[in-house]
Design a protein around this motif. Structure first.
Motif, PDB file in Angstrom:
ATOM      1  N   TRP A 198       0.748  13.075   4.299  1.00 59.52           N
ATOM      2  CA  TRP A 198       0.612  11.690   3.757  1.00 59.52           C
ATOM      3  C   TRP A 198       2.328  10.817   2.745  1.00 59.52           C
ATOM      4  O   TRP A 198       2.378   9.609   3.066  1.00 59.52           O
ATOM      5  CB  TRP A 198      -0.229  12.247   2.812  1.00 59.52           C
ATOM      6  CG  TRP A 198      -0.751  10.890   1.297  1.00 59.52           C
ATOM      7  CD1 TRP A 198      -0.002  10.955   0.606  1.00 59.52           C
ATOM      8  CD2 TRP A 198      -1.871  10.109   1.091  1.00 59.52           C
ATOM      9  NE1 TRP A 198      -0.532   9.634  -0.111  1.00 59.52           N
ATOM     10  CE2 TRP A 198      -1.339   9.343   0.480  1.00 59.52           C
ATOM     11  CE3 TRP A 198      -2.987  10.152   2.498  1.00 59.52           C
ATOM     12  CZ2 TRP A 198      -3.190   8.288   0.495  1.00 59.52           C
ATOM     13  CZ3 TRP A 198      -3.293   9.109   2.254  1.00 59.52           C
ATOM     14  CH2 TRP A 198      -3.629   8.706   1.017  1.00 59.52           C
TER      15      TRP A 198
ATOM     16  N   GLN B  63       0.531   9.486  -4.236  1.00 57.19           N
ATOM     17  CA  GLN B  63      -1.441  10.463  -5.046  1.00 57.19           C
ATOM     18  C   GLN B  63      -1.275  11.539  -4.100  1.00 57.19           C
ATOM     19  O   GLN B  63      -2.682  12.436  -5.130  1.00 57.19           O
ATOM     20  CB  GLN B  63      -2.077   8.663  -4.440  1.00 57.19           C
ATOM     21  CG  GLN B  63      -1.949   7.342  -4.541  1.00 57.19           C
ATOM     22  CD  GLN B  63      -2.249   7.454  -6.180  1.00 57.19           C
ATOM     23  OE1 GLN B  63      -3.446   8.551  -6.835  1.00 57.19           O
ATOM     24  NE2 GLN B  63      -2.319   6.495  -7.094  1.00 57.19           N
ATOM     25  N   PHE B  64      -1.258  11.582  -3.467  1.00 53.22           N
ATOM     26  CA  PHE B  64      -1.740  13.562  -2.868  1.00 53.22           C
ATOM     27  C   PHE B  64      -0.267  13.889  -2.695  1.00 53.22           C
ATOM     28  O   PHE B  64       0.616  13.374  -2.031  1.00 53.22           O
ATOM     29  CB  PHE B  64      -2.250  12.947  -1.424  1.00 53.22           C
ATOM     30  CG  PHE B  64      -3.471  12.639  -1.719  1.00 53.22           C
ATOM     31  CD1 PHE B  64      -4.756  12.945  -2.506  1.00 53.22           C
ATOM     32  CD2 PHE B  64      -4.113  11.041  -1.148  1.00 53.22           C
ATOM     33  CE1 PHE B  64      -5.712  12.926  -2.764  1.00 53.22           C
ATOM     34  CE2 PHE B  64      -5.361  11.174  -1.531  1.00 53.22           C
ATOM     35  CZ  PHE B  64      -6.024  11.676  -1.830  1.00 53.22           C
ATOM     36  N   PRO B  65      -0.124  15.175  -3.024  1.00 54.96           N
ATOM     37  CA  PRO B  65       1.268  16.608  -3.325  1.00 54.96           C
ATOM     38  C   PRO B  65       1.288  16.623  -1.041  1.00 54.96           C
ATOM     39  O   PRO B  65       0.720  17.990  -1.280  1.00 54.96           O
ATOM     40  CB  PRO B  65       1.140  17.247  -3.992  1.00 54.96           C
ATOM     41  CG  PRO B  65      -0.741  17.198  -4.127  1.00 54.96           C
ATOM     42  CD  PRO B  65      -1.186  15.980  -3.630  1.00 54.96           C
TER      43      PRO B  65
ATOM     44  N   LEU C  19       0.062   4.089  -2.683  1.00 53.84           N
ATOM     45  CA  LEU C  19      -0.598   4.701  -2.115  1.00 53.84           C
ATOM     46  C   LEU C  19       0.438   6.440  -1.834  1.00 53.84           C
ATOM     47  O   LEU C  19       0.069   7.817  -1.980  1.00 53.84           O
ATOM     48  CB  LEU C  19      -0.857   4.677  -1.109  1.00 53.84           C
ATOM     49  CG  LEU C  19      -2.495   3.618  -1.264  1.00 53.84           C
ATOM     50  CD1 LEU C  19      -3.453   3.305  -0.179  1.00 53.84           C
ATOM     51  CD2 LEU C  19      -3.267   4.179  -2.166  1.00 53.84           C
TER      52      LEU C  19
ATOM     53  N   ILE D 204       0.558  -0.754   0.466  1.00 46.76           N
ATOM     54  CA  ILE D 204      -0.569  -0.289   0.152  1.00 46.76           C
ATOM     55  C   ILE D 204       0.715   1.230   0.057  1.00 46.76           C
ATOM     56  O   ILE D 204       0.360   2.179  -0.830  1.00 46.76           O
ATOM     57  CB  ILE D 204      -0.762  -0.010   1.559  1.00 46.76           C
ATOM     58  CG1 ILE D 204      -2.478  -1.356   1.183  1.00 46.76           C
ATOM     59  CG2 ILE D 204      -1.507   1.362   1.428  1.00 46.76           C
ATOM     60  CD1 ILE D 204      -2.706  -1.562   2.646  1.00 46.76           C
TER      61      ILE D 204
END
Lengths: 86, 330
Positions: free
Chosen positions: B106, B100-102, B97, B93
């Motif tokens: 995260w 996926q988000f800047p 993942l 994961i």
């Protein structure tokens, strides 16, 4: 969008539930195939663990897919031009 | 034929440790060798094309297990195996993942997940190997009688620590060879700490192994197996020599030889047992007491060996094609 997923899962559930009480149809029953030295508490623990993990993954999946849909197919025109040019 | 099956199983497990070893090891040193986002992306990209394929060797080895061993170990070690599975999932994961988000939070969350899950995976696998060498209590029906805490004995934990040090060294050697710039420099300084740690741990574990599960009877029966620890020693020396000479590719290859020798030594110690009993090895499962039916064995072995050769050839081909450069942090 959700319909292929529903169809997929429903088919799977039909296969698994429809086979009961057999684990392998005609060969071994589900009740016979449980390991005698794995305690019920252990399976509850792992079941909860898997449920939690898949819930988390499901939420993340929905978030990421919705985000992809919202941002739109921005790369598609470039890919088409590149394919047409080659 | 049973002995051939044993060799195939050991070869698959060894392939798993050598290949997944460097990406697990790179995960173990990830937070240390890569400090900013570009460097962390570079370290992950260096193992990106490989890690998933490398992991399949573990599944293949599981499938090549002897049926009774499969049954005994999967129900006896239910919880540890599930923990192993979750760790593998968390690691996968983290790979998928992270980008996926800047968001800094995260990304650093998944960096830590990746490093912690990789390190714990190595520890769990090492503890498992330690228990296989030491033996586990099995009753007449080959049911595991011990508890979770039985598996956490000092010898197995020692092997677990050795595994963490050895694969962290393997991973650092990989980063030094395959990533450019600051991560490679930090990996070289990590090797200066990891190498002595591996040396001390391997010395202790080797001596204790003679007390726990002595390989001397196997050695007398087949002196050629002494080549395995010699290969291992040569590999470990090579890691130091080539690192000092700044030849990171050679150092990585030497680390591979070290691990291969180590696994062959473990297999030679345990033979003919797959899951020795404890305290008497005879109560456990050996390759002769737990064979697959002869017809199944005669069918599966040619397929398994053919498949093994094909996959190994393909993996070598891909490895050589992708082997050209080093990943630069951007």
């Amino acid at each position: 969008m959700p319909f292929p997923y529903i169809a997929n899962e429903a088919g799977w559930v039909t296969a698994e539930v429809g086979r009961q009480p057999w684990m392998v149809y005609g060969l071994i029953r589900t009740a016979e195939s449980a390991s005698p030295n794995v305690a019920a508490g252990e399976t509850v623990f792992t079941l909860l663990g898997f449920a939690g993990m898949y819930f988390l993954l499901g939420v993340l999946f929905i978030l990421i897919v919705l985000r992809e849909i919202a941002s739109g197919p921005e790369h598609e025109p470039a890919a088409i031009t590149a394919a047409a040019a080659s | 034929m049973i002995v051939v099956a044993f060799v195939v199983l050991v070869a698959m497990l060894a392939a798993y440790v050598l290949l997944d070893g460097y990406d697990l090891g790179a995960g173990a040193v990830h937070l240390f060798v890569a400090r900013n986002d570009a460097e962390r992306v570079a370290v992950m990209e260096s193992i990106g094309p490989y890690w998933n394929g490398n992991e399949v060797w573990l599944i293949a080895a599981g499938g090549a297990l002897f049926p009774q061993v499969y049954a005994s170990s999967f129900s006896g070690f239910y919880l540890p195996f599930m923990v192993l599975l979750w760790l593998l999932m968390f690691r996968g994961i983290a790979f998928e993942l992270r980008g996926q988000f800047p968001s800094d939070l995260w990304r650093s969350f998944f960096d830590v997940t990746f490093a912690v899950a990789s390190t714990l995976l190595i520890l769990v696998l090492g503890v498992a190997l330690g228990n296989i060498v030491r033996g586990v209590p099995l009753d007449a029906g080959h049911y595991f009688l011990g508890t979770f805490t039985f598996l956490l004995n000092p010898y197995a934990l020692g092997v677990g620590l050795l595994a963490v040090a050895a694969l962290a060294q393997h991973g650092a050697a990989w980063v030094a060879a395959r990533v450019d710039g600051a991560p490679a420099a930090r990996a070289r300084s990590a090797l200066k700490i990891l190498w002595p740690a591996v040396l001390v741990l391997i010395a202790i574990v080797t001596i204790v192994t003679f007390a726990v599960h002595s390989p001397s009877a196997n050695l007398r029966a087949m002196p050629a197996i002494a080549l395995a620890p010699l290969c291992s020693a040569a590999g470990l020396a090579g890691v130091a020599v080539f690192s000092l000479q700044r030849r990171p590719r050679r150092a990585f290859e030497a680390s591979t030889l070290f691990l291969a020798g180590l696994l062959a030594s473990s297999a030679a110690t345990v033979y003919p047992y797959l899951l020795p009993g404890y305290p008497a090895p005879q109560t456990g499962l050996s390759i002769f007491s737990a064979p697959a039916p002869p017809f199944a064995l005669a069918t599966i072995l040619p397929v398994a060996i053919g498949g093994l050769i094909f996959v190994a050839a393909y993996r070598t081909f891909v490895g050589l094609r992708l082997n050209a450069g080093r990943v630069k942090p951007r």
